[in-house]
Scaffold this active site. Sequence first.
Site, PDB file in Angstrom:
ATOM      1  N   ASP A  28      55.387 -13.162 -54.197  1.00  0.00           N
ATOM      2  CA  ASP A  28      56.167 -13.081 -52.975  1.00  0.00           C
ATOM      3  C   ASP A  28      55.952 -11.711 -52.331  1.00  0.00           C
ATOM      4  OD1 ASP A  28      57.859 -14.085 -51.141  1.00  0.00           O
ATOM      5  OD2 ASP A  28      59.696 -13.715 -52.273  1.00  0.00           O
ATOM      6  N   ASN A  30      54.032 -10.826 -49.738  1.00  0.00           N
ATOM      7  CA  ASN A  30      52.737 -10.506 -49.118  1.00  0.00           C
ATOM      8  C   ASN A  30      52.895 -10.202 -47.624  1.00  0.00           C
ATOM      9  OD1 ASN A  30      51.649 -11.076 -51.566  1.00  0.00           O
ATOM     10  ND2 ASN A  30      50.770 -13.046 -50.989  1.00  0.00           N
ATOM     11  N   ARG A  32      55.632  -9.235 -46.022  1.00  0.00           N
ATOM     12  CA  ARG A  32      56.357  -7.967 -45.810  1.00  0.00           C
ATOM     13  C   ARG A  32      55.450  -6.768 -46.052  1.00  0.00           C
ATOM     14  NH1 ARG A  32      60.935  -9.429 -49.684  1.00  0.00           N
ATOM     15  NH2 ARG A  32      59.568 -11.213 -49.942  1.00  0.00           N
ATOM     16  N   HIS A  45      48.177 -11.558 -47.930  1.00  0.00           N
ATOM     17  CA  HIS A  45      47.770 -12.567 -48.905  1.00  0.00           C
ATOM     18  C   HIS A  45      46.497 -12.125 -49.635  1.00  0.00           C
ATOM     19  CE1 HIS A  45      50.904 -15.145 -47.659  1.00  0.00           C
ATOM     20  NE2 HIS A  45      50.385 -15.491 -46.499  1.00  0.00           N
ATOM     21  N   ARG A  79      54.164 -23.799 -43.593  1.00  0.00           N
ATOM     22  CA  ARG A  79      53.661 -22.603 -42.885  1.00  0.00           C
ATOM     23  C   ARG A  79      52.635 -23.009 -41.833  1.00  0.00           C
ATOM     24  NH1 ARG A  79      53.922 -17.459 -46.330  1.00  0.00           N
ATOM     25  NH2 ARG A  79      55.735 -17.945 -47.564  1.00  0.00           N
ATOM     26  N   LEU A 139      44.229 -14.597 -73.343  1.00  0.00           N
ATOM     27  CA  LEU A 139      45.307 -14.796 -72.364  1.00  0.00           C
ATOM     28  C   LEU A 139      45.165 -16.124 -71.607  1.00  0.00           C
ATOM     29  CD1 LEU A 139      47.656 -13.353 -70.635  1.00  0.00           C
ATOM     30  CD2 LEU A 139      45.815 -12.872 -69.013  1.00  0.00           C
TER      31      LEU A 139
END
Length: 185
Positions: A28, A30, A32, A45, A79, A139
Amino acid sequence: MNFKTNKKLDMDRLDPTNVPKHVAIIMDGNGRWAKKRGLPRFAGHKEGMKTIKKVVERAVELNLEAITLYAFSTENWKRPPKEVEFIMKLPSQFLDTYLPELIENNVRVTTIGHYDGLPEFTKKAVQYSVERTKNNTGLVLNFALNYGSRSEIVDAVKQICENVKQDHLNSDEINERTYFKLFIY
Ligand code: FPP
């Protein structure tokens, strides 16, 4: 999810016995981040995508078992089309650039979410990376793409029902762990 600095993590200050196994991050902020710098949302982004590399590096250093990156929710389709189109190209850009490094670091790429609803070119890039890394043992880099809490609950219920139907699971045995065993990598 844009880091303010590039400072290397101070590993000495971390207790290696007290590191979580699985870290989930909602990508979240991006927009701002870009706005603060007078840049278009697209730039945010793009920077968010680059941040994934840093996050993966830290996760590998910390020996985490898994990270889940919540990248694109079912709500995000609302969007502007140009923004959605831009975001949908980022997984292939990221994986085309970094897949060799992920392989080198023994990272396994997985996904959650309604994968079928993604554009072909996004699916293709993700599928290829999942396939190429499926035998890696390090991972787990789990991308949540086209995810939504309600659809995840429906998926979970369906899968549990199917397991009960096929006699793989007894309904008396269903508990909170059932969900995690079925759905977490
Ligand atoms: C939310 O920030 C971010 C997104 C909807 C997209 C994040 C996805 C990527 C950066 C690409 C993912 C790449 C891979 C490899 C899966 P926002 O626009 O809501 O920002 P705001 O909260 O500041 O408005």
